[in-house]
Enzyme design. Structure first.
Site, PDB file in Angstrom:
ATOM      1  N   SER A 100       1.134  -0.797  -0.647  1.00  9.42           N
ATOM      2  CA  SER A 100       0.585   0.386   0.110  1.00  9.42           C
ATOM      3  C   SER A 100       0.572   1.022  -0.301  1.00  9.42           C
ATOM      4  O   SER A 100       1.457   1.572   0.559  1.00  9.42           O
ATOM      5  CB  SER A 100      -0.953   0.040   1.595  1.00  9.42           C
ATOM      6  OG  SER A 100      -0.017   0.254   2.285  1.00  9.42           O
ATOM      7  N   HIS A 104       1.213  11.932   0.102  1.00  9.70           N
ATOM      8  CA  HIS A 104       0.340  12.840   0.840  1.00  9.70           C
ATOM      9  C   HIS A 104       1.784  14.428  -0.100  1.00  9.70           C
ATOM     10  O   HIS A 104       2.930  14.527   0.967  1.00  9.70           O
ATOM     11  CB  HIS A 104       0.602  13.469   2.671  1.00  9.70           C
ATOM     12  CG  HIS A 104      -0.442  12.850   2.855  1.00  9.70           C
ATOM     13  ND1 HIS A 104      -1.435  13.044   3.217  1.00  9.70           N
ATOM     14  CD2 HIS A 104       0.011  11.837   3.964  1.00  9.70           C
ATOM     15  CE1 HIS A 104      -2.603  12.194   3.469  1.00  9.70           C
ATOM     16  NE2 HIS A 104      -1.528  10.645   3.711  1.00  9.70           N
ATOM     17  N   HIS A 114      -3.703   7.116  -3.542  1.00  6.71           N
ATOM     18  CA  HIS A 114      -3.432   6.284  -2.719  1.00  6.71           C
ATOM     19  C   HIS A 114      -3.877   5.295  -3.588  1.00  6.71           C
ATOM     20  O   HIS A 114      -4.800   5.243  -4.332  1.00  6.71           O
ATOM     21  CB  HIS A 114      -4.918   6.091  -1.407  1.00  6.71           C
ATOM     22  CG  HIS A 114      -5.082   4.294  -0.981  1.00  6.71           C
ATOM     23  ND1 HIS A 114      -6.186   4.358  -0.997  1.00  6.71           N
ATOM     24  CD2 HIS A 114      -4.197   4.134  -0.314  1.00  6.71           C
ATOM     25  CE1 HIS A 114      -5.991   2.859  -0.200  1.00  6.71           C
ATOM     26  NE2 HIS A 114      -4.431   2.424   0.206  1.00  6.71           N
ATOM     27  N   ASN A 116      -2.922   0.544  -3.484  1.00  6.80           N
ATOM     28  CA  ASN A 116      -3.017  -0.931  -2.559  1.00  6.80           C
ATOM     29  C   ASN A 116      -3.507  -2.558  -3.700  1.00  6.80           C
ATOM     30  O   ASN A 116      -4.482  -1.940  -4.406  1.00  6.80           O
ATOM     31  CB  ASN A 116      -3.857  -0.800  -1.231  1.00  6.80           C
ATOM     32  CG  ASN A 116      -4.474  -2.075  -1.049  1.00  6.80           C
ATOM     33  OD1 ASN A 116      -5.464  -2.631  -0.715  1.00  6.80           O
ATOM     34  ND2 ASN A 116      -3.134  -2.182  -0.278  1.00  6.80           N
ATOM     35  N   THR A 117      -2.330  -2.986  -3.561  1.00  9.60           N
ATOM     36  CA  THR A 117      -3.510  -4.343  -3.997  1.00  9.60           C
ATOM     37  C   THR A 117      -2.090  -5.484  -3.184  1.00  9.60           C
ATOM     38  O   THR A 117      -1.691  -5.162  -2.239  1.00  9.60           O
ATOM     39  CB  THR A 117      -2.385  -4.530  -5.091  1.00  9.60           C
ATOM     40  OG1 THR A 117      -0.821  -4.165  -5.277  1.00  9.60           O
ATOM     41  CG2 THR A 117      -3.426  -3.781  -6.805  1.00  9.60           C
ATOM     42  N   ARG A 118      -3.473  -6.896  -3.001  1.00  6.81           N
ATOM     43  CA  ARG A 118      -3.498  -7.582  -1.494  1.00  6.81           C
ATOM     44  C   ARG A 118      -3.436  -8.666  -3.085  1.00  6.81           C
ATOM     45  O   ARG A 118      -4.751  -8.620  -3.332  1.00  6.81           O
ATOM     46  CB  ARG A 118      -3.846  -7.432  -0.640  1.00  6.81           C
ATOM     47  CG  ARG A 118      -5.763  -7.010  -0.837  1.00  6.81           C
ATOM     48  CD  ARG A 118      -6.218  -6.271   0.551  1.00  6.81           C
ATOM     49  NE  ARG A 118      -7.546  -6.033   0.009  1.00  6.81           N
ATOM     50  CZ  ARG A 118      -8.324  -4.956  -0.691  1.00  6.81           C
ATOM     51  NH1 ARG A 118      -7.460  -3.550  -0.919  1.00  6.81           N
ATOM     52  NH2 ARG A 118      -8.974  -4.731  -0.879  1.00  6.81           N
ATOM     53  N   HIS A 147      -9.627   9.102 -14.015  1.00  4.18           N
ATOM     54  CA  HIS A 147     -10.920   7.848 -14.410  1.00  4.18           C
ATOM     55  C   HIS A 147     -10.145   7.139 -15.660  1.00  4.18           C
ATOM     56  O   HIS A 147     -10.166   6.020 -16.085  1.00  4.18           O
ATOM     57  CB  HIS A 147     -11.744   8.370 -14.592  1.00  4.18           C
ATOM     58  CG  HIS A 147     -12.392   8.910 -12.946  1.00  4.18           C
ATOM     59  ND1 HIS A 147     -12.172   8.019 -11.731  1.00  4.18           N
ATOM     60  CD2 HIS A 147     -12.772  10.589 -12.781  1.00  4.18           C
ATOM     61  CE1 HIS A 147     -12.451   8.764 -10.675  1.00  4.18           C
ATOM     62  NE2 HIS A 147     -12.542  10.196 -10.709  1.00  4.18           N
ATOM     63  N   HIS A 176     -20.679  10.429   7.879  1.00  5.67           N
ATOM     64  CA  HIS A 176     -21.035  11.933   9.205  1.00  5.67           C
ATOM     65  C   HIS A 176     -20.117  13.037   8.652  1.00  5.67           C
ATOM     66  O   HIS A 176     -21.468  13.794   9.499  1.00  5.67           O
ATOM     67  CB  HIS A 176     -19.877  11.312  10.196  1.00  5.67           C
ATOM     68  CG  HIS A 176     -18.293  11.940   9.906  1.00  5.67           C
ATOM     69  ND1 HIS A 176     -17.843  10.738   9.312  1.00  5.67           N
ATOM     70  CD2 HIS A 176     -17.870  12.601  10.662  1.00  5.67           C
ATOM     71  CE1 HIS A 176     -16.453  11.053   9.563  1.00  5.67           C
ATOM     72  NE2 HIS A 176     -16.890  12.134   9.579  1.00  5.67           N
TER      73      HIS A 176
END
Lengths: 274, 274
Positions: A100, A104, A114, A116-118, A147, A176
């Site tokens: 990952s 910033h 960001h 990430n691969t798993r 995109h 929220h």
């Protein structure tokens, strides 16, 4: 192919990809006459259950803070957790490897990134991952470019881009605040149909991240910004912190499964405001 | 006394205490030749289920940011939540009133302060609350003074100080860092034995907070500090954010029960670092 061979392939791939991403980002720093390098930290789980290496570059000319985290761990999920993980219901055994990246940026005109691969193995096995951007400034051209590149990598691998895009929007959302975290991207999980094709897709997503991140950064590297731009970025980072600590599955998973706290919370920005 | 009368008393008390705390803190600002005042915001829950008033003073000479939040709400807990709340198992009905204060200081030598008291009514009813400090600098004398005052207010009310102190240490703890959030204080909950005595204790804890916070602030108001002190404070605030978003029951309760996001997250510092 045997599952043990698959594990070995993935572990090696994530290690290689980590080195390539770090090389790329150090080159971007170097091109801006900065000699900043990644600092590498190894950690180990108890009982020979694996561990990981997290690499952090801080206070660069381009990157305020970027972490590139690779880990390969195994163990037994707690009874409470088992129900939530496919194929872990019976004995809770798991193996997981992944990479990952959270970047910033110093320049608030460049979005936070960001990736990430798993690959997860229980009595089942599957791939997951994604790429998404969190800008604090609207940039329609960048959004379109980003995109479109994700659409291409999905199309080339016969993956359902629209599904992954919608999944990403749904996932990176702060209920929220009734706010999206950023401008989305792709998010996929539980990909288990054709190992060879999925492994290729995961590799392609990794290489796409390297290419797309480079292009997005280089396009904006010389853009001027003022205190107000920086303030907006710091407030957006506050939202980023809220998302990661309140909702992010990876963070919860890591903190609840004896992961390394510094590696898990490497995603937090160097500075944030509310 | 009738439960409806008790509710009225508590609602009025928390409103009065909020005004007293704000007055006190504005006076501290004024004594430092600052004209900063609290800004007051009202919010309402849907369907005449109450609401609250949160008051925030930002960017003062003494307070970087201090929020004083009072709310009185009612409603029906979700089925999932009912099991966790005493007396709510059957129909989920609740009424709750409380005040909470979080003060983040400009001068890093002055600790961040947290105070809360509340009265909850389901088919049972009880008081809860506490006071605790989060310094980024060790100060044995201050620590001793602070705990001694809490010991006194407990003793005067025949409350078990040692129990409340241990509860506070247990609660304000970050397991993923194996760190205490601060230097503790007192924390109590489910106090339901003698309403009159408990109400007096809760009022005394409120007045103790006003007195103790004033003394701690005034003692250190003129202390010099450097960039390194400020940096330590900002890193400590990062931990504060981690605790509040990952573990704090009040935050979770608020976000999961349709509370006002700004009022709930008023506890977050104006700026934090990792």
């Amino acid at each position: 192919m045997d599952i043990e061979d698959k594990k070995t392939y993935l572990d090696k791939w994530f290690e290689y990809l980590q080195s390539q991403i770090c090389k790329q980002f150090e080159k971007i720093e170097k091109d801006s006459k900065s000699s900043k390098k990644f600092i590498s930290n190894d950690w180990y789980k108890d009982n020979q259950a694996g561990g990981g290496t997290y690499k952090i570059l801080s206070n660069g000319k381009i990157f305020d803070k970027v972490g590139v985290n690779k880990s390969t761990v195994s163990g037994i999920f707690s009874k409470k957790f088992r129900k939530k993980i496919p194929g872990a219901e019976k004995n809770g055994k798991y193996w997981a490897s992944g990479i990952s990246v959270v970047a910033h940026m110093k320049n608030p005109k460049i979005p936070a990134m960001h990736f990430n691969t798993r690959f997860i193995v229980t009595s089942k096995s599957w791939f997951g991952g994604g790429i998404d951007l969190t800008p604090s400034h609207k940039d329609k051209k960048e959004e379109k470019y980003f995109h479109s590149k994700l659409k291409i990598v999905c199309k080339e691998n016969r993956k359902n881009y629209n599904k992954y895009k919608a999944w990403c929007d749904r996932y990176f959302f702060l209920p929220h605040r009734n706010e999206k975290r950023g401008i989305g991207g792709i998010f996929f999980d539980y990909e288990n149909k054709n190992w060879e094709k999925n492994f290729k897709f995961v590799r392609d997503v990794g290489m796409t991240f390297i290419k797309v991140s480079e292009n997005i950064i280089k396009r904006k590297i010389n853009l001027k910004y003022n205190d107000n731009d920086k303030e907006m970025q710091l407030l957006k980072r506050g939202r980023y912190v809220e998302f990661n600590l309140l909702y992010d599955r990876g963070t919860k998973f890591g903190l609840n499964s004896g992961g390394n706290t510094k590696a898990i919370l490497m995603s937090l920005p160097p500075k944030a405001k509310w």
